[in-house]
Scaffold this motif. Structure first.
Motif, PDB file in Angstrom:
ATOM      1  N   GLY A 162     -13.162  14.859  19.244  1.00 31.69           N
ATOM      2  CA  GLY A 162     -12.633  15.625  18.130  1.00 31.69           C
ATOM      3  C   GLY A 162     -13.545  16.760  17.717  1.00 31.69           C
ATOM      4  O   GLY A 162     -13.096  17.794  17.206  1.00 31.69           O
ATOM      5  N   SER A 163     -14.847  16.606  17.958  1.00 32.51           N
ATOM      6  CA  SER A 163     -15.835  17.611  17.567  1.00 32.51           C
ATOM      7  C   SER A 163     -16.208  18.540  18.707  1.00 32.51           C
ATOM      8  O   SER A 163     -17.236  19.223  18.655  1.00 32.51           O
ATOM      9  N   GLU A 164     -15.389  18.613  19.770  1.00 32.08           N
ATOM     10  CA  GLU A 164     -15.793  19.329  20.968  1.00 32.08           C
ATOM     11  C   GLU A 164     -16.007  20.825  20.747  1.00 32.08           C
ATOM     12  O   GLU A 164     -16.656  21.481  21.555  1.00 32.08           O
ATOM     13  N   GLY A 165     -15.505  21.367  19.666  1.00 32.32           N
ATOM     14  CA  GLY A 165     -15.738  22.780  19.378  1.00 32.32           C
ATOM     15  C   GLY A 165     -17.095  23.063  18.777  1.00 32.32           C
ATOM     16  O   GLY A 165     -17.476  24.240  18.655  1.00 32.32           O
ATOM     17  N   SER A 166     -17.852  22.025  18.420  1.00 29.14           N
ATOM     18  CA  SER A 166     -19.170  22.240  17.808  1.00 29.14           C
ATOM     19  C   SER A 166     -20.257  21.313  18.335  1.00 29.14           C
ATOM     20  O   SER A 166     -21.441  21.651  18.250  1.00 29.14           O
ATOM     21  N   CYS A 167     -19.909  20.151  18.879  1.00 32.64           N
ATOM     22  CA  CYS A 167     -20.948  19.274  19.438  1.00 32.64           C
ATOM     23  C   CYS A 167     -21.491  19.884  20.728  1.00 32.64           C
ATOM     24  O   CYS A 167     -20.826  20.677  21.387  1.00 32.64           O
ATOM     25  N   THR A 168     -22.712  19.522  21.062  1.00 33.29           N
ATOM     26  CA  THR A 168     -23.368  20.097  22.240  1.00 33.29           C
ATOM     27  C   THR A 168     -23.622  19.026  23.298  1.00 33.29           C
ATOM     28  O   THR A 168     -23.704  17.831  22.999  1.00 33.29           O
ATOM     29  N   ILE A 169     -23.781  19.492  24.528  1.00 33.30           N
ATOM     30  CA  ILE A 169     -23.995  18.576  25.640  1.00 33.30           C
ATOM     31  C   ILE A 169     -25.273  17.757  25.451  1.00 33.30           C
ATOM     32  O   ILE A 169     -25.313  16.560  25.764  1.00 33.30           O
ATOM     33  N   GLY A 170     -26.323  18.369  24.945  1.00 32.30           N
ATOM     34  CA  GLY A 170     -27.552  17.613  24.721  1.00 32.30           C
ATOM     35  C   GLY A 170     -27.333  16.447  23.778  1.00 32.30           C
ATOM     36  O   GLY A 170     -27.807  15.330  24.023  1.00 32.30           O
ATOM     37  N   GLY A 171     -26.591  16.684  22.694  1.00 27.63           N
ATOM     38  CA  GLY A 171     -26.276  15.602  21.764  1.00 27.63           C
ATOM     39  C   GLY A 171     -25.365  14.573  22.377  1.00 27.63           C
ATOM     40  O   GLY A 171     -25.538  13.363  22.153  1.00 27.63           O
ATOM     41  N   ASN A 172     -24.376  15.015  23.156  1.00 24.54           N
ATOM     42  CA  ASN A 172     -23.487  14.073  23.844  1.00 24.54           C
ATOM     43  C   ASN A 172     -24.279  13.141  24.752  1.00 24.54           C
ATOM     44  O   ASN A 172     -24.023  11.927  24.811  1.00 24.54           O
ATOM     45  N   LEU A 173     -25.241  13.713  25.485  1.00 26.03           N
ATOM     46  CA  LEU A 173     -26.061  12.912  26.387  1.00 26.03           C
ATOM     47  C   LEU A 173     -26.987  11.985  25.621  1.00 26.03           C
ATOM     48  O   LEU A 173     -27.157  10.814  25.980  1.00 26.03           O
ATOM     49  N   ALA A 174     -27.601  12.505  24.564  1.00 21.69           N
ATOM     50  CA  ALA A 174     -28.563  11.709  23.804  1.00 21.69           C
ATOM     51  C   ALA A 174     -27.914  10.506  23.142  1.00 21.69           C
ATOM     52  O   ALA A 174     -28.567   9.481  22.929  1.00 21.69           O
ATOM     53  N   THR A 175     -26.623  10.617  22.814  1.00 14.07           N
ATOM     54  CA  THR A 175     -25.927   9.509  22.164  1.00 14.07           C
ATOM     55  C   THR A 175     -25.002   8.758  23.104  1.00 14.07           C
ATOM     56  O   THR A 175     -24.352   7.804  22.686  1.00 14.07           O
ATOM     57  N   ASN A 176     -24.923   9.198  24.377  1.00 17.40           N
ATOM     58  CA  ASN A 176     -23.977   8.604  25.328  1.00 17.40           C
ATOM     59  C   ASN A 176     -22.577   8.600  24.727  1.00 17.40           C
ATOM     60  O   ASN A 176     -21.926   7.557  24.589  1.00 17.40           O
ATOM     61  N   ALA A 177     -22.103   9.770  24.354  1.00 20.08           N
ATOM     62  CA  ALA A 177     -20.829   9.900  23.658  1.00 20.08           C
ATOM     63  C   ALA A 177     -19.675   9.369  24.496  1.00 20.08           C
ATOM     64  O   ALA A 177     -19.728   9.344  25.729  1.00 20.08           O
ATOM     65  N   GLY A 178     -18.614   8.970  23.809  1.00 17.47           N
ATOM     66  CA  GLY A 178     -17.437   8.435  24.474  1.00 17.47           C
ATOM     67  C   GLY A 178     -16.283   9.425  24.422  1.00 17.47           C
ATOM     68  O   GLY A 178     -16.266  10.416  25.119  1.00 17.47           O
ATOM     69  N   GLY A 179     -15.301   9.154  23.559  1.00 20.28           N
ATOM     70  CA  GLY A 179     -14.169  10.048  23.429  1.00 20.28           C
ATOM     71  C   GLY A 179     -12.894   9.477  24.008  1.00 20.28           C
ATOM     72  O   GLY A 179     -12.800   8.289  24.335  1.00 20.28           O
ATOM     73  N   THR A 180     -11.903  10.350  24.151  1.00 26.44           N
ATOM     74  CA  THR A 180     -10.563   9.902  24.501  1.00 26.44           C
ATOM     75  C   THR A 180     -10.320   9.795  26.001  1.00 26.44           C
ATOM     76  O   THR A 180      -9.246   9.353  26.412  1.00 26.44           O
ATOM     77  N   ALA A 181     -11.281  10.199  26.816  1.00 24.22           N
ATOM     78  CA  ALA A 181     -11.086  10.155  28.279  1.00 24.22           C
ATOM     79  C   ALA A 181     -11.887   9.046  28.948  1.00 24.22           C
ATOM     80  O   ALA A 181     -11.939   8.977  30.177  1.00 24.22           O
ATOM     81  N   VAL A 182     -12.506   8.172  28.166  1.00 29.50           N
ATOM     82  CA  VAL A 182     -13.351   7.111  28.739  1.00 29.50           C
ATOM     83  C   VAL A 182     -12.545   6.185  29.639  1.00 29.50           C
ATOM     84  O   VAL A 182     -13.040   5.707  30.670  1.00 29.50           O
ATOM     85  N   LEU A 183     -11.300   5.918  29.276  1.00 29.37           N
ATOM     86  CA  LEU A 183     -10.469   5.015  30.057  1.00 29.37           C
ATOM     87  C   LEU A 183     -10.429   5.426  31.520  1.00 29.37           C
ATOM     88  O   LEU A 183     -10.514   4.579  32.414  1.00 29.37           O
ATOM     89  N   ARG A 184     -10.337   6.736  31.782  1.00 28.19           N
ATOM     90  CA  ARG A 184     -10.210   7.212  33.154  1.00 28.19           C
ATOM     91  C   ARG A 184     -11.538   7.648  33.765  1.00 28.19           C
ATOM     92  O   ARG A 184     -11.773   7.447  34.958  1.00 28.19           O
ATOM     93  N   ALA A 239     -20.126   1.367  19.619  1.00 28.55           N
ATOM     94  CA  ALA A 239     -19.501   1.577  20.920  1.00 28.55           C
ATOM     95  C   ALA A 239     -19.847   2.934  21.497  1.00 28.55           C
ATOM     96  O   ALA A 239     -20.118   3.060  22.682  1.00 28.55           O
ATOM     97  N   GLU A 240     -19.834   3.994  20.646  1.00 31.11           N
ATOM     98  CA  GLU A 240     -20.042   5.331  21.188  1.00 31.11           C
ATOM     99  C   GLU A 240     -20.767   6.285  20.243  1.00 31.11           C
ATOM    100  O   GLU A 240     -21.088   7.394  20.627  1.00 31.11           O
ATOM    101  N   HIS A 241     -21.060   5.878  19.019  1.00 30.52           N
ATOM    102  CA  HIS A 241     -21.731   6.779  18.086  1.00 30.52           C
ATOM    103  C   HIS A 241     -23.242   6.662  18.128  1.00 30.52           C
ATOM    104  O   HIS A 241     -23.944   7.508  17.584  1.00 30.52           O
ATOM    105  N   GLY A 242     -23.757   5.613  18.736  1.00 29.84           N
ATOM    106  CA  GLY A 242     -25.193   5.361  18.710  1.00 29.84           C
ATOM    107  C   GLY A 242     -25.596   4.573  17.476  1.00 29.84           C
ATOM    108  O   GLY A 242     -24.757   4.140  16.683  1.00 29.84           O
ATOM    109  N   LEU A 243     -26.900   4.390  17.308  1.00 29.35           N
ATOM    110  CA  LEU A 243     -27.425   3.644  16.162  1.00 29.35           C
ATOM    111  C   LEU A 243     -27.966   4.554  15.082  1.00 29.35           C
ATOM    112  O   LEU A 243     -27.822   4.282  13.889  1.00 29.35           O
ATOM    113  N   GLY A 244     -28.606   5.656  15.492  1.00 33.53           N
ATOM    114  CA  GLY A 244     -29.134   6.611  14.522  1.00 33.53           C
ATOM    115  C   GLY A 244     -30.037   5.966  13.497  1.00 33.53           C
ATOM    116  O   GLY A 244     -30.770   5.001  13.775  1.00 33.53           O
TER     117      GLY A 244
END
Length: 468
Positions: free
Chosen positions: A134-156, A424-429
């Protein structure tokens, strides 16, 4: 600290070292507004060499670092504490797409590249980078990697860690590990790339990544489906997998409370179905331009679902605009709940077979703690992940805040009893660091602390995050 600030200004330029409250404000509060800290400075390096110089200076001064991407996290992992002694290292200026190789199926990017820009660069090359948030217009790849982000395409396509081949990381002492290898096979020892994925900036600063690309999927068949229960949704997942196979790209769930908030707060949103339902599923099939029969497969899924009592109604997208409208109902939930008022967020995962029983039983437990509490439930049935968020009883935001600890403990205890995970996908922070350790075994915590001590013996990388 004057010497350190001088060194930082020399490293990145005076204009990129922010110290005034008016300039640092956006960097010290997370998206939820729950975590607000203070920073000694916000530093905005423009290259890996500059990141290394910043980290080296802070290491030598004994000053802690908080790496930050798009600052869209939900657990306070990318903002400083309240001491005013930490340096935020924002990667927002590092937005270079270094290489795209459509034949090998890879893209190499700086860590500050926005997720939507990675998607666009892949699309321009006729390929797909499948991560979708949902935040793909502002989240960055570094943050996605650092948190092991999930999202709506994990199933596939899997979590972020399944989409990365190599990393470039600035280590806590300022050295740079160049692991930007676009190899599908490299069986030469410990997988250091995966060590840093999901580490939430506690082991180093990710500055670049080699990511996997996939064949483009321009054809879609999408439906918003009314289902009577979570149990029915789980059964419908099996039906969808049977009929669609690898073409099943998305299988999202939302309860009526979530939809009502979107209809109330998202401009232009409308209910696609005539009659309300307790639960809804967003189903999408995706394929290449040569993949015919997606519409037929979706109709077969829905026909079987109605025959088996798994669905009561469905709206099928007949155009790209209608598809976007259905997706907006799912993607607008988090923002709509934020507008509604006080929110208590939980990001849990359980074995898929146990998901329905858990979702059915936990509601009564929570209502005993805070009568009238409103579960706003949505998530990814295909991977067992529910965002089990809570809104206050109408007009009683303070009551939700007062009961927050008891509500969260009840949820976490029940998830742990079901052999699930509290994140599951947000991390612990910062939000879940203590809870994360308490629900892990002593062996797990010892292993994590040993890794942290080996790479960051001074404890200067994002202290208070992930590990308490």
């Amino acid at each position: 600290m004057t010497d350190l600030l001088d060194h930082l200004r020399t490293a990145v330029g005076a204009d990129q070292v922010l110290t005034d409250d008016a300039d640092t404000g956006a960097y010290v509060v997370d998206w939820t507004g729950v975590h607000a800290g203070r920073a000694l400075a916000v530093v905005r390096p423009g290259s890996t060499d500059e990141v290394a110089a910043v980290v080296t200076a802070c290491h030598e001064a004994g000053v802690a670092i908080v790496p930050q991407g798009g600052n869209t996290g939900l657990v306070g992992g990318g903002v400083p504490d309240g001491s005013g002694d930490q340096v935020v290292v924002s990667l927002g200026r590092m937005r270079r797409v270094r290489d795209v190789d459509p034949v090998a199926g890879t893209i190499t990017v700086d860590a500050g590249v926005v997720l939507a820009d990675v998607q666009a660069a892949a699309s321009d090359a006729g390929r797909l980078f499948p991560m979708s948030l949902g935040s793909e217009g502002s989240c960055t790849i570094g943050g996605n990697l650092a948190t092991n982000a999930g999202g709506t395409a994990v199933l596939r396509y899997g979590m972020t860690r399944e989409l990365v081949l190599g990393l470039e990381v600035v280590l806590p002492d300022g050295r740079v590990w160049d692991g930007l290898r676009a190899l599908r096979k490299d069986n030469t020892g410990y997988d250091l790339t995966q060590l840093f994925v999901g580490s939430e900036g506690t082991l180093g600063v990710i500055t670049g990544a080699v990511l996997r690309l996939f064949p483009a999927t321009p054809r879609h068949a999408t439906a918003w489906v009314a289902v009577p229960s979570v149990d029915a949704a789980v059964s419908l997942l099996g039906t969808a997998q049977q009929h669609a196979g690898a073409h099943l790209a998305t299988f999202e769930i939302a309860n009526r409370q979530a939809l009502d908030l979107v209809l109330a707060h998202l401009p232009g949103a409308s209910d696609p179905l005539a009659e309300p339902s307790e639960w809804y599923v967003l189903v999408e099939l995706a394929g290449a331009s040569s993949d015919g029969g997606l519409d037929d497969a979706l109709e077969a899924i829905l026909g079987s679902a109605v025959d088996e009592g798994l669905a009561t109604d469905a709206a099928i997208a007949g155009s790209p605009a209608q598809r976007s409208a259905l997706w907006a109902l799912r993607e607008g939930i988090s923002e709509a709940q934020k507008v509604e008022g006080a929110t208590l967020k939980h990001d849990v995962t359980l074995p898929i077979a146990d998901l329905a029983a858990w979702a059915t039983s936990i509601g009564a437990t929570l209502d005993r703690i805070l009568p009238g509490v409103r579960p706003v439930t949505y998530g990814h049935v295909g991977d067992g992940n529910l965002h089990y968020n809570l809104s206050a009883p109408v007009g009683l935001d303070d009551d939700l805040r007062a009961a927050a600890a008891d509500l969260t403990t009840a949820i976490y205890d029940s998830v742990a009893a079901g052999h699930g995970s509290i994140s599951a996908e947000h991390g612990l922070g910062r939000t879940k660091a203590v809870a994360g350790a308490s629900y892990k075994s002593g062996v797990e915590v010892d292993l994590m602390r040993a890794l942290k001590a080996a790479l960051d013996p001074a404890g200067l990388m994002n202290p208070g995050v992930l590990l308490p």
